[in-house]
Design a protein around this motif. Structure first.
Motif, PDB file in Angstrom:
ATOM      1  N   SER A  66       0.859  -1.185   0.000  1.00 14.55           N
ATOM      2  CA  SER A  66       0.000   0.000   0.000  1.00 14.55           C
ATOM      3  C   SER A  66       0.892   1.231   0.000  1.00 14.55           C
ATOM      4  O   SER A  66       1.865   1.300   0.751  1.00 14.55           O
ATOM      5  N   SER A  87       0.804   5.321   0.350  1.00 17.34           N
ATOM      6  CA  SER A  87       0.021   6.498   0.738  1.00 17.34           C
ATOM      7  C   SER A  87       0.780   7.770   0.367  1.00 17.34           C
ATOM      8  O   SER A  87       1.997   7.847   0.518  1.00 17.34           O
ATOM      9  N   SER A  88       0.049   8.737  -0.125  1.00 18.81           N
ATOM     10  CA  SER A  88       0.613  10.038  -0.479  1.00 18.81           C
ATOM     11  C   SER A  88      -0.480  11.077  -0.269  1.00 18.81           C
ATOM     12  O   SER A  88      -1.577  10.757   0.186  1.00 18.81           O
ATOM     13  N   GLY A  99      -3.886  10.187  -1.519  1.00 18.89           N
ATOM     14  CA  GLY A  99      -4.638   9.047  -0.995  1.00 18.89           C
ATOM     15  C   GLY A  99      -3.769   7.801  -0.921  1.00 18.89           C
ATOM     16  O   GLY A  99      -2.539   7.895  -0.928  1.00 18.89           O
ATOM     17  N   THR A 100      -4.407   6.649  -0.841  1.00 22.68           N
ATOM     18  CA  THR A 100      -3.686   5.379  -0.709  1.00 22.68           C
ATOM     19  C   THR A 100      -4.096   4.427  -1.825  1.00 22.68           C
ATOM     20  O   THR A 100      -5.284   4.290  -2.114  1.00 22.68           O
ATOM     21  N   THR A 160      -3.448   0.340  -3.149  1.00 21.26           N
ATOM     22  CA  THR A 160      -2.937  -0.976  -2.756  1.00 21.26           C
ATOM     23  C   THR A 160      -2.833  -1.838  -4.004  1.00 21.26           C
ATOM     24  O   THR A 160      -3.760  -1.891  -4.803  1.00 21.26           O
ATOM     25  N   VAL A 204       5.904   9.751  -0.009  1.00 27.18           N
ATOM     26  CA  VAL A 204       5.065   8.554   0.124  1.00 27.18           C
ATOM     27  C   VAL A 204       5.418   7.743   1.368  1.00 27.18           C
ATOM     28  O   VAL A 204       6.541   7.822   1.886  1.00 27.18           O
ATOM     29  N   THR A 205       4.442   6.983   1.818  1.00 26.65           N
ATOM     30  CA  THR A 205       4.667   5.930   2.810  1.00 26.65           C
ATOM     31  C   THR A 205       4.274   4.609   2.154  1.00 26.65           C
ATOM     32  O   THR A 205       3.147   4.460   1.685  1.00 26.65           O
TER      33      THR A 205
END
Lengths: 116, 116
Positions: free
Chosen positions: A68, A70-71, A74-75, A77, A92-93
């Motif tokens: 996934s 995330s930025s 949004g996210t 997957t 990002v994460t």
């Protein structure tokens, strides 16, 4: 350079820079080969988290497991056969799920040069 | 551009230019999006043959089936999870096997611009 084929076993996986988690990357083609792009494999252990500002255009092709990302937007997957495009400049994460993940990646230009 | 996720169902597959066989490509990201790279999916029917001079650096990530790529340097055969790197300028013959093939591709720069 000739046409080349690579499998994940060809990649010398090492810990992704700037983190001490269970995330490993291995370049197969990069600035050492005079290519304009970097090609490699990435392996994520279960439930890992990577926070990063993307310094190059980065494409991840999902081969196993799920990630996934995330930025600000949004996210998303992604699982096997799907593609995640990380444009340069995004913060990002990236989170792996319980089964970890294996990706093939292509970056333009070379991420290792860009990270300095 | 934001972080994006793509699946093969997102690609509008059309016949690969310059051939009338059962080989289809669909760009997902390209010059229309201001990206430096093109990203897409390619689908090959069984036992297809494509002869081409590679006009951009082209990376194919094998998702399903098998492809053999012949060039001056010999022949490589790749299956699921493997990567084929086609450097710019190579003259190649790409052959799908009995089960066809599905690839994710990344090119630098844009193949559609380079082919004119």
């Amino acid at each position: 350079m000739n046409v080349r084929k690579f499998a994940v076993a060809d990649a010398a996986l090492e810990r992704s820079p700037g983190q001490d988690g269970d995330i490993f990357v291995g370049n197969l083609v990069d600035q050492r080969h005079g290519a304009p792009i970097t090609i490699g494999y990435g392996r994520y252990g279960p439930d890992q988290v990577l926070e990063e500002t993307i310094v190059v255009d980065d494409v991840m092709v999902m081969l196993e497991g799920r990630l996934s990302v995330s930025s600000d937007g949004g996210t998303v997957t992604a699982g096997p056969g799907e593609i995640v495009y990380l444009p340069k400049g995004q913060k990002v994460t990236i989170r792996s799920h319980a089964q970890g993940a294996l990706t093939a990646y292509v970056t333009y230009p070379h991420w290792r040069d860009a990270r300095g």
